[in-house]
Design an enzyme around this catalytic site. Sequence first.
Site, PDB file in Angstrom:
ATOM      1  N   GLU A 209      -7.500  -1.913   7.501  1.00  0.00           N
ATOM      2  CA  GLU A 209      -7.227  -2.806   6.377  1.00  0.00           C
ATOM      3  C   GLU A 209      -6.264  -3.918   6.800  1.00  0.00           C
ATOM      4  O   GLU A 209      -6.398  -5.071   6.376  1.00  0.00           O
ATOM      5  CB  GLU A 209      -6.656  -2.009   5.205  1.00  0.00           C
ATOM      6  CG  GLU A 209      -7.669  -1.065   4.586  1.00  0.00           C
ATOM      7  CD  GLU A 209      -7.061  -0.094   3.587  1.00  0.00           C
ATOM      8  OE1 GLU A 209      -5.879  -0.283   3.207  1.00  0.00           O
ATOM      9  OE2 GLU A 209      -7.747   0.864   3.183  1.00  0.00           O
TER      10      GLU A 209
ATOM     11  N   HIS B 107      -1.418   1.615   6.908  1.00  0.00           N
ATOM     12  CA  HIS B 107      -1.853   2.824   7.620  1.00  0.00           C
ATOM     13  C   HIS B 107      -2.935   2.462   8.626  1.00  0.00           C
ATOM     14  O   HIS B 107      -3.497   1.358   8.578  1.00  0.00           O
ATOM     15  CB  HIS B 107      -2.395   3.850   6.626  1.00  0.00           C
ATOM     16  CG  HIS B 107      -3.425   3.268   5.698  1.00  0.00           C
ATOM     17  ND1 HIS B 107      -4.746   3.103   6.047  1.00  0.00           N
ATOM     18  CD2 HIS B 107      -3.304   2.763   4.442  1.00  0.00           C
ATOM     19  CE1 HIS B 107      -5.407   2.540   5.044  1.00  0.00           C
ATOM     20  NE2 HIS B 107      -4.546   2.314   4.053  1.00  0.00           N
TER      21      HIS B 107
ATOM     22  N   ASP C  26       0.855  -1.185   0.000  1.00  0.00           N
ATOM     23  CA  ASP C  26       0.000   0.000   0.000  1.00  0.00           C
ATOM     24  C   ASP C  26       0.892   1.237   0.000  1.00  0.00           C
ATOM     25  O   ASP C  26       2.102   1.141   0.264  1.00  0.00           O
ATOM     26  CB  ASP C  26      -0.933  -0.019   1.208  1.00  0.00           C
ATOM     27  CG  ASP C  26      -2.218   0.752   0.970  1.00  0.00           C
ATOM     28  OD1 ASP C  26      -2.366   1.365  -0.106  1.00  0.00           O
ATOM     29  OD2 ASP C  26      -3.085   0.738   1.865  1.00  0.00           O
TER      30      ASP C  26
ATOM     31  N   HIS D  54      -7.632   5.638   6.986  1.00  0.00           N
ATOM     32  CA  HIS D  54      -8.899   5.339   6.337  1.00  0.00           C
ATOM     33  C   HIS D  54      -9.018   3.823   6.227  1.00  0.00           C
ATOM     34  O   HIS D  54      -8.059   3.096   6.479  1.00  0.00           O
ATOM     35  CB  HIS D  54      -8.982   5.970   4.932  1.00  0.00           C
ATOM     36  CG  HIS D  54      -8.075   5.321   3.946  1.00  0.00           C
ATOM     37  ND1 HIS D  54      -6.716   5.568   3.896  1.00  0.00           N
ATOM     38  CD2 HIS D  54      -8.318   4.397   2.972  1.00  0.00           C
ATOM     39  CE1 HIS D  54      -6.168   4.849   2.937  1.00  0.00           C
ATOM     40  NE2 HIS D  54      -7.106   4.122   2.364  1.00  0.00           N
TER      41      HIS D  54
ATOM     42  N   GLU E 220      -0.030   4.693   1.353  1.00  0.00           N
ATOM     43  CA  GLU E 220      -0.144   5.747   2.356  1.00  0.00           C
ATOM     44  C   GLU E 220       0.915   5.633   3.450  1.00  0.00           C
ATOM     45  O   GLU E 220       1.308   6.631   4.045  1.00  0.00           O
ATOM     46  CB  GLU E 220      -1.543   5.741   2.984  1.00  0.00           C
ATOM     47  CG  GLU E 220      -2.647   6.257   2.084  1.00  0.00           C
ATOM     48  CD  GLU E 220      -3.255   5.160   1.208  1.00  0.00           C
ATOM     49  OE1 GLU E 220      -4.234   5.455   0.497  1.00  0.00           O
ATOM     50  OE2 GLU E 220      -2.748   4.018   1.245  1.00  0.00           O
TER      51      GLU E 220
ATOM     52  N   HIS F 170      -2.671  -0.274  -3.719  1.00  0.00           N
ATOM     53  CA  HIS F 170      -3.129   1.101  -3.506  1.00  0.00           C
ATOM     54  C   HIS F 170      -3.938   1.627  -4.677  1.00  0.00           C
ATOM     55  O   HIS F 170      -3.482   1.599  -5.822  1.00  0.00           O
ATOM     56  CB  HIS F 170      -1.932   2.032  -3.271  1.00  0.00           C
ATOM     57  CG  HIS F 170      -2.338   3.482  -3.233  1.00  0.00           C
ATOM     58  ND1 HIS F 170      -3.084   4.017  -2.200  1.00  0.00           N
ATOM     59  CD2 HIS F 170      -2.139   4.503  -4.106  1.00  0.00           C
ATOM     60  CE1 HIS F 170      -3.307   5.297  -2.442  1.00  0.00           C
ATOM     61  NE2 HIS F 170      -2.745   5.612  -3.590  1.00  0.00           N
TER      62      HIS F 170
END
Length: 275
Positions: A134, A104, A8, A115, A10, A60
Amino acid sequence: MRIMISADMEGATGVTWTEDVIPGTEQWQRFRRLFTGDVNATIAGLFDAGATDVLVNEAHSSQRNLLLEDLDGRARMLTGRHKPLSMMQGIDSGVDGVVFLGYHAGAGFDGVLSHTYLENQITGVWLDDVPASEGRLNAAMAAEYGVPVLFVSGDDKACDDAQDYAPEAELVTVKECVSRYAAICLPPARTAELLASAAADSMKRAGRVERYTTGHRIEVEFDASHLAQAAAVIPTVEQIGVRRVGFDAPDMTEAMKAFKIVTAIAAGAVQGIYG
């Protein structure tokens, strides 16, 4: 030893705000290179410690962010969207461990660009009554296939989260959260060393474990009532509050497929910014 990296963006080195991760922006072009650097450092550490195959699954947004031309030549990369298992595509291919790179914190929690799947519309997700990022969702899927989470990287909030859902995993903090859009960042040369070292150390835990399959319940809370109403048209999904829906699934794979549908329907119901 075959290892999968769920990558990912972020939680990558230096990333602190939306322009850094939105495809097409000047900042995104810059941070694609740093993101690829994080992945390469991890690949190097895995191979140095005995990995024989590394599959990098882009996780992502558009899932077309990493620079294939700059990728470590020993690895393979799965790129592009609409993969059945999304961020965890490849977990069912007989891998011996998974790395959560650039992760994240979840929706409703402190963390750089925190998020869960949707950037802003989701205010909270719960897996079996436990707040779920996640990372937690993906770790539950990994357990279903008997694959250990070897290490997790991201900001300090992401690593704090991982201590709970993957307590034996190596953790790499590449930045310290100041706010959702600010962080104290380590330069790429420093984070590369940390990532490579953690990847190598984590290989001690590589190896398939007993599969853990059970039924799961996921609940999702949105920032507006019409998003819950839209998601509740999906069979098996029930509106359980003004802004909240919930559903049950026989296993984590099916739960995540349903969750993807819920987020897609909700995203399509957003009518723009006003007020």
